[in-house]
Design an enzyme around this catalytic site. Structure first.
Site, PDB file in Angstrom:
ATOM      1  N   PRO A 193      -8.207   0.647 -28.309  1.00 13.37           N
ATOM      2  CA  PRO A 193      -8.371   1.884 -27.557  1.00 13.37           C
ATOM      3  C   PRO A 193      -7.417   3.001 -27.982  1.00 13.37           C
ATOM      4  O   PRO A 193      -6.244   2.753 -28.269  1.00 13.37           O
ATOM      5  CB  PRO A 193      -8.091   1.465 -26.109  1.00 13.37           C
ATOM      6  CG  PRO A 193      -7.356   0.173 -26.213  1.00 13.37           C
ATOM      7  CD  PRO A 193      -7.850  -0.486 -27.461  1.00 13.37           C
ATOM      8  N   ASN A 194      -7.971   4.178 -28.009  1.00  6.80           N
ATOM      9  CA  ASN A 194      -7.258   5.444 -28.284  1.00  6.80           C
ATOM     10  C   ASN A 194      -6.907   5.649 -29.759  1.00  6.80           C
ATOM     11  O   ASN A 194      -6.437   6.718 -30.140  1.00  6.80           O
ATOM     12  CB  ASN A 194      -6.000   5.581 -27.410  1.00  6.80           C
ATOM     13  CG  ASN A 194      -6.327   5.507 -25.937  1.00  6.80           C
ATOM     14  OD1 ASN A 194      -7.158   6.286 -25.465  1.00  6.80           O
ATOM     15  ND2 ASN A 194      -5.727   4.583 -25.216  1.00  6.80           N
ATOM     16  N   ARG A 231      -3.296  12.327 -31.448  1.00  8.44           N
ATOM     17  CA  ARG A 231      -2.664  11.725 -30.262  1.00  8.44           C
ATOM     18  C   ARG A 231      -1.174  11.492 -30.527  1.00  8.44           C
ATOM     19  O   ARG A 231      -0.821  10.769 -31.446  1.00  8.44           O
ATOM     20  CB  ARG A 231      -3.355  10.391 -30.038  1.00  8.44           C
ATOM     21  CG  ARG A 231      -2.711   9.490 -29.053  1.00  8.44           C
ATOM     22  CD  ARG A 231      -3.250   8.073 -29.240  1.00  8.44           C
ATOM     23  NE  ARG A 231      -2.668   7.205 -28.249  1.00  8.44           N
ATOM     24  CZ  ARG A 231      -2.510   5.895 -28.418  1.00  8.44           C
ATOM     25  NH1 ARG A 231      -2.903   5.308 -29.529  1.00  8.44           N
ATOM     26  NH2 ARG A 231      -1.977   5.177 -27.478  1.00  8.44           N
ATOM     27  N   TYR A 240       2.805   8.477 -33.471  1.00 15.38           N
ATOM     28  CA  TYR A 240       1.817   7.777 -34.310  1.00 15.38           C
ATOM     29  C   TYR A 240       1.536   8.470 -35.643  1.00 15.38           C
ATOM     30  O   TYR A 240       0.788   7.931 -36.455  1.00 15.38           O
ATOM     31  CB  TYR A 240       0.506   7.599 -33.524  1.00 15.38           C
ATOM     32  CG  TYR A 240       0.689   6.763 -32.274  1.00 15.38           C
ATOM     33  CD1 TYR A 240       1.023   5.414 -32.371  1.00 15.38           C
ATOM     34  CD2 TYR A 240       0.563   7.314 -31.000  1.00 15.38           C
ATOM     35  CE1 TYR A 240       1.211   4.631 -31.236  1.00 15.38           C
ATOM     36  CE2 TYR A 240       0.747   6.548 -29.862  1.00 15.38           C
ATOM     37  CZ  TYR A 240       1.073   5.212 -29.984  1.00 15.38           C
ATOM     38  OH  TYR A 240       1.262   4.438 -28.860  1.00 15.38           O
ATOM     39  N   ASN A 295      -5.062  -3.956 -34.640  1.00 13.84           N
ATOM     40  CA  ASN A 295      -4.160  -3.180 -33.792  1.00 13.84           C
ATOM     41  C   ASN A 295      -4.867  -3.088 -32.441  1.00 13.84           C
ATOM     42  O   ASN A 295      -5.790  -2.274 -32.286  1.00 13.84           O
ATOM     43  CB  ASN A 295      -3.890  -1.792 -34.370  1.00 13.84           C
ATOM     44  CG  ASN A 295      -2.905  -1.018 -33.503  1.00 13.84           C
ATOM     45  OD1 ASN A 295      -2.652  -1.390 -32.353  1.00 13.84           O
ATOM     46  ND2 ASN A 295      -2.364   0.063 -34.037  1.00 13.84           N
ATOM     47  N   ALA A 348      -3.277  -0.668 -26.443  1.00 15.37           N
ATOM     48  CA  ALA A 348      -2.676  -1.104 -25.173  1.00 15.37           C
ATOM     49  C   ALA A 348      -3.180  -2.469 -24.716  1.00 15.37           C
ATOM     50  O   ALA A 348      -2.510  -3.131 -23.904  1.00 15.37           O
ATOM     51  CB  ALA A 348      -2.928  -0.052 -24.103  1.00 15.37           C
ATOM     52  N   GLU A 382      -1.322  -8.922 -36.692  1.00 12.43           N
ATOM     53  CA  GLU A 382      -1.266  -7.885 -35.639  1.00 12.43           C
ATOM     54  C   GLU A 382      -0.442  -6.705 -36.174  1.00 12.43           C
ATOM     55  O   GLU A 382       0.646  -6.916 -36.725  1.00 12.43           O
ATOM     56  CB  GLU A 382      -0.588  -8.511 -34.414  1.00 12.43           C
ATOM     57  CG  GLU A 382      -0.321  -7.565 -33.266  1.00 12.43           C
ATOM     58  CD  GLU A 382       0.435  -8.287 -32.129  1.00 12.43           C
ATOM     59  OE1 GLU A 382       0.573  -9.542 -32.169  1.00 12.43           O
ATOM     60  OE2 GLU A 382       0.909  -7.596 -31.225  1.00 12.43           O
ATOM     61  N   HIS A 384       1.145  -2.759 -35.349  1.00 14.61           N
ATOM     62  CA  HIS A 384       1.434  -1.618 -34.477  1.00 14.61           C
ATOM     63  C   HIS A 384       2.045  -0.522 -35.334  1.00 14.61           C
ATOM     64  O   HIS A 384       2.989  -0.789 -36.093  1.00 14.61           O
ATOM     65  CB  HIS A 384       2.397  -2.005 -33.342  1.00 14.61           C
ATOM     66  CG  HIS A 384       1.815  -3.082 -32.496  1.00 14.61           C
ATOM     67  ND1 HIS A 384       0.790  -2.837 -31.610  1.00 14.61           N
ATOM     68  CD2 HIS A 384       2.045  -4.403 -32.459  1.00 14.61           C
ATOM     69  CE1 HIS A 384       0.432  -3.976 -31.045  1.00 14.61           C
ATOM     70  NE2 HIS A 384       1.174  -4.949 -31.548  1.00 14.61           N
ATOM     71  N   ILE A 385       1.529   0.653 -35.193  1.00 15.04           N
ATOM     72  CA  ILE A 385       2.030   1.791 -35.972  1.00 15.04           C
ATOM     73  C   ILE A 385       3.461   2.108 -35.559  1.00 15.04           C
ATOM     74  O   ILE A 385       4.334   2.344 -36.388  1.00 15.04           O
ATOM     75  CB  ILE A 385       1.098   3.007 -35.743  1.00 15.04           C
ATOM     76  CG1 ILE A 385      -0.305   2.685 -36.277  1.00 15.04           C
ATOM     77  CG2 ILE A 385       1.669   4.259 -36.398  1.00 15.04           C
ATOM     78  CD1 ILE A 385      -1.379   3.654 -35.818  1.00 15.04           C
ATOM     79  N   ARG A 432      10.419   0.955 -27.656  1.00 18.19           N
ATOM     80  CA  ARG A 432       9.745   1.801 -26.665  1.00 18.19           C
ATOM     81  C   ARG A 432       9.879   1.183 -25.263  1.00 18.19           C
ATOM     82  O   ARG A 432      10.750   0.368 -25.023  1.00 18.19           O
ATOM     83  CB  ARG A 432       8.288   2.018 -27.110  1.00 18.19           C
ATOM     84  CG  ARG A 432       8.224   2.715 -28.480  1.00 18.19           C
ATOM     85  CD  ARG A 432       6.794   2.979 -28.911  1.00 18.19           C
ATOM     86  NE  ARG A 432       6.137   3.917 -28.008  1.00 18.19           N
ATOM     87  CZ  ARG A 432       4.812   4.093 -27.967  1.00 18.19           C
ATOM     88  NH1 ARG A 432       4.026   3.401 -28.785  1.00 18.19           N
ATOM     89  NH2 ARG A 432       4.291   4.966 -27.131  1.00 18.19           N
ATOM     90  N   ARG A 466       5.835  -2.457 -23.365  1.00 19.97           N
ATOM     91  CA  ARG A 466       5.245  -2.626 -24.717  1.00 19.97           C
ATOM     92  C   ARG A 466       5.908  -3.763 -25.495  1.00 19.97           C
ATOM     93  O   ARG A 466       5.539  -4.042 -26.631  1.00 19.97           O
ATOM     94  CB  ARG A 466       5.369  -1.336 -25.523  1.00 19.97           C
ATOM     95  CG  ARG A 466       4.587  -0.178 -24.937  1.00 19.97           C
ATOM     96  CD  ARG A 466       4.626   1.043 -25.850  1.00 19.97           C
ATOM     97  NE  ARG A 466       4.341   2.243 -25.081  1.00 19.97           N
ATOM     98  CZ  ARG A 466       3.112   2.693 -24.808  1.00 19.97           C
ATOM     99  NH1 ARG A 466       2.053   2.061 -25.262  1.00 19.97           N
ATOM    100  NH2 ARG A 466       2.948   3.788 -24.091  1.00 19.97           N
TER     101      ARG A 466
HETATM  102  C1  DQA Z   1       0.213   0.711 -30.584  1.00 20.28           C
HETATM  103  C2  DQA Z   1       1.321   0.462 -29.549  1.00 20.28           C
HETATM  104  C3  DQA Z   1       0.731   0.229 -28.174  1.00 20.28           C
HETATM  105  O1  DQA Z   1       1.777  -0.003 -27.228  1.00 20.28           O
HETATM  106  C4  DQA Z   1      -0.052   1.446 -27.720  1.00 20.28           C
HETATM  107  O2  DQA Z   1      -0.643   1.203 -26.463  1.00 20.28           O
HETATM  108  C5  DQA Z   1      -1.063   1.867 -28.720  1.00 20.28           C
HETATM  109  C6  DQA Z   1      -0.719   1.828 -30.139  1.00 20.28           C
HETATM  110  C7  DQA Z   1       0.782   1.094 -31.963  1.00 20.28           C
HETATM  111  O3  DQA Z   1       0.007   1.090 -32.920  1.00 20.28           O
HETATM  112  O4  DQA Z   1       1.964   1.421 -32.082  1.00 20.28           O
HETATM  113  O5  DQA Z   1      -2.143   2.328 -28.374  1.00 20.28           O
HETATM  114  O6  DQA Z   1      -0.522  -0.493 -30.739  1.00 20.28           O
END
Ligand code: DQA
Length: 143
Positions: free
Chosen positions: A10-11, A18, A23, A73, A76, A97, A99-100, A106, A110
């Site tokens: 998501p997102n 964003r 990011y 990735n 959330a 897995e 994460h950017i 953070r 998270r």
């Molecule tokens: C994320 C980190 C997550 O906590 C966040 O909700 C994201 C992006 C990252 O790529 O850093 O949507 O997965």
């Protein structure tokens, strides 16, 4: 040709727009091109993004017996989804897995990942370069 499934949750369709301070300015299309370029010859990347947990789960099910590995990735859903963990547990190949952002620097919510209980590797804080590293690793593991 063996396929690496690249899943963004998501997102992540809003990458580049964003929270760029967190990011970066690269877009999802940039990420997908970078992942394809990092792919060893003999592999192809099948890149998909969804804002829907069930859609991601259905794609993981489809990968069973079909994909050489999964780079994910989960956005959330990383921090909330036992269902994604269960789906990944039903997949037999390597899972990385990504994460950017450096999630451990953070907010405390998270810091925990359900997906990490299954992932063979976890990359955080390398920006979008983490996707290239993850794809290269899957090629080594599955090649
Ligand atoms: C994320 C980190 C997550 O906590 C966040 O909700 C994201 C992006 C990252 O790529 O850093 O949507 O997965």
């Amino acid at each position: 040709m063996p396929t690496i499934l690249l899943l963004n949750g998501p997102n992540l369709n809003l990458l580049g727009q964003r929270e760029p301070a967190v990011y970066g300015y690269e877009t999802l299309a940039d990420v997908e091109a970078l992942a394809q370029a990092a792919c060893a010859s003999g592999f192809t990347v099948d890149a998909r993004q969804s804002n829907w947990e069930g859609q991601l789960i259905d794609w993981i099910h489809e990968a069973r017996g079909n994909a050489a590995g999964i780079v994910i990735n989960p956005g959330a859903f990383t921090h909330t989804s036992v269902a994604l963990l269960d789906a990944l547990n039903a997949f037999e190949g390597p899972v990385i897995e990504v994460h950017i952002s450096q999630v451990h620097k953070r907010e405390p919510f998270r810091h925990h990942s359900y997906v990490s209980k299954r992932a063979d590797g976890v990359i955080a804080g390398l920006g979008v370069d983490g996707y290239a590293a993850a794809v290269a690793r899957i090629c080594r593991l599955a090649g």
